[in-house]
Scaffold this active site. Sequence first.
Site, PDB file in Angstrom:
ATOM      1  N   GLU A 289       0.858  -1.316   0.007  1.00 37.08           N
ATOM      2  CA  GLU A 289       0.056  -0.370  -0.300  1.00 37.08           C
ATOM      3  C   GLU A 289       1.117   1.219  -0.046  1.00 37.08           C
ATOM      4  OE1 GLU A 289      -2.579   0.330   3.140  1.00 37.08           O
ATOM      5  OE2 GLU A 289      -4.297  -1.010   2.029  1.00 37.08           O
ATOM      6  N   HIS A 310       8.607 -26.832  -1.481  1.00 33.73           N
ATOM      7  CA  HIS A 310       7.602 -27.487  -2.282  1.00 33.73           C
ATOM      8  C   HIS A 310       6.356 -27.424  -2.878  1.00 33.73           C
ATOM      9  CE1 HIS A 310      10.145 -30.771  -0.227  1.00 33.73           C
ATOM     10  NE2 HIS A 310      10.335 -29.703   0.842  1.00 33.73           N
ATOM     11  N   LYS A 424     -14.156  -0.359  -3.482  1.00 31.47           N
ATOM     12  CA  LYS A 424     -15.368   0.008  -3.093  1.00 31.47           C
ATOM     13  C   LYS A 424     -16.857   0.473  -3.669  1.00 31.47           C
ATOM     14  CE  LYS A 424     -12.225   0.565   0.893  1.00 31.47           C
ATOM     15  NZ  LYS A 424     -11.703   1.335   1.952  1.00 31.47           N
TER      16      LYS A 424
HETATM   17  O1  PA5 Z   1      -3.528   1.545   5.411  1.00 34.92           O
HETATM   18  C1  PA5 Z   1      -4.601   1.612   5.472  1.00 34.92           C
HETATM   19  O2  PA5 Z   1      -4.921   2.519   6.064  1.00 34.92           O
HETATM   20  C2  PA5 Z   1      -5.712   0.003   5.257  1.00 34.92           C
HETATM   21  O3  PA5 Z   1      -6.090  -0.439   3.969  1.00 34.92           O
HETATM   22  C3  PA5 Z   1      -6.189   0.353   6.581  1.00 34.92           C
HETATM   23  O4  PA5 Z   1      -5.780  -0.143   7.012  1.00 34.92           O
HETATM   24  C4  PA5 Z   1      -7.838  -0.788   6.163  1.00 34.92           C
HETATM   25  O5  PA5 Z   1      -8.604  -0.164   5.045  1.00 34.92           O
HETATM   26  C5  PA5 Z   1      -8.751  -0.689   7.307  1.00 34.92           C
HETATM   27  O6  PA5 Z   1      -9.449   0.787   7.558  1.00 34.92           O
HETATM   28  P1  PA5 Z   1     -10.078   0.810   8.855  1.00 34.92           P
HETATM   29  O7  PA5 Z   1      -9.448   1.215  10.156  1.00 34.92           O
HETATM   30  O8  PA5 Z   1     -10.884   2.406   8.609  1.00 34.92           O
HETATM   31  O9  PA5 Z   1     -11.576   0.340   9.200  1.00 34.92           O
END
Ligand code: PA5
Length: 438
Positions: A289, A310, A424
Amino acid sequence: MNSISLTIDKALGIVTKEQVYAQENKATECIRQLHQGTGAGNDFLGWLRLPSSITNEALAAIENTAGALRRKCEVVVVTGIGGSYLGAKATIDALNNSFDWLEKDRQNPVIVYAGHNIGEDYLYELSEMLEGKQFGIINISKSGTTTEPALAFRILKKQLEEAVGKDEARQRIVAVTDARKGALRTLADQEGYQTFVIPDNVGGRFSVLTPVGLLPIAVAGVNIRELVSGAAFMEKATGEGVPFRENIASIYAAVRNELYKSGKKIELLANFHPKLHYIAEWWKQLYGESEGKAHKGVFPASVDLTTDLHSMGQWIQEGERSIFETVISVETPAHKVIVPTDEANLDGLNYLAGKRVDEVNKMAELGTLLAHVDGGVPNIKITLPEVSPYYIGQLFYFFEKACGISGYMLEVNPFDQPGVEAYKKNMFALLKKPGYVI
Ligand code: PA5
């Protein structure tokens, strides 16, 4: 106390030591930008000084709530996705006995997870398992609006309220979310749940050392003070004044960027310690990310070895030469198992009799390293003296710091994740959520 260490000798060849060291100015400038808050995404740098700034009171509050859940619950469900569950799961899996959920007289509640998928069968089976059990819920969402955990929480909250009544359910539900915004904040305030706040300036994937990670980890019986203290050690060891060649976060960032430029587009995080599987899952979110933007970024992948030798071993050894490998190597396992002698020796293993299983594992690790390097896979090695809260804390902070530096070296904003929204929007439109169209 010792430190985790980094070895890059076996990563050199396709890129040279001189090339890596030539990154000194750039890496130093990236660290400066992080510390002075002058780079991209500088409103999300709260993680940088988190270990050294967590107060005793904050840790005690987490421990108290964890203690209350531990006393009341045999199972605690952590609802969260991405950064809101991976750090906790990684730590708990690494540090707790893999089989203690089977023990009747275990000391720790069993921690299970929900809201990290939308699997109907998963939720059905979870609800079924919780029937008749004393359970609690830690509902974690920074935005407080993420569909997966919100959906799971709605179902589990109803089940808990029906089982123990609304008042008792309220005592067993804790919300970890934003101080002011989001549906979870509204819900928690209206229902009167105890809450912990995720600081505004800490993004989900950098939040393991906030209550997001620390509360479930403490409920699981892990010493969160040692975890934080390991992270604080690494905060210092990778600080602004530390010379480039001594700063393992800078060196790791520089090597992986040089390898990327030379065509090694995939980084395989490998471990020879099965309990570290979710450390790699956490790491994949952190780097995926943070760096996968503007059509750039090393693709973070992972393997558990020797297991995956494996299945994936053939590809790693002889497939497209676009990978490099980063091995997390554990020096000393927590337990000792000796290979027994067998008189008949039908399996032909008496040559191993008297040796520790770990010695076999270590030779597999060394043999794999030599084979993969010979096969054109550069190797970076991160050595953990042992799998303990202290060293896991060091490892978390090391990877976070290196990720910040590496993202800046790649010239992306490592602290946003705009691409996560695309699915989303489509999903909401398809589900006819008001305000969404494809
Ligand atoms: O790194 C990030 O911000 C995202 O991937 C979140 O971890 C994930 O989408 C969960 O989000 P939230 O804690 O707002 O539910």
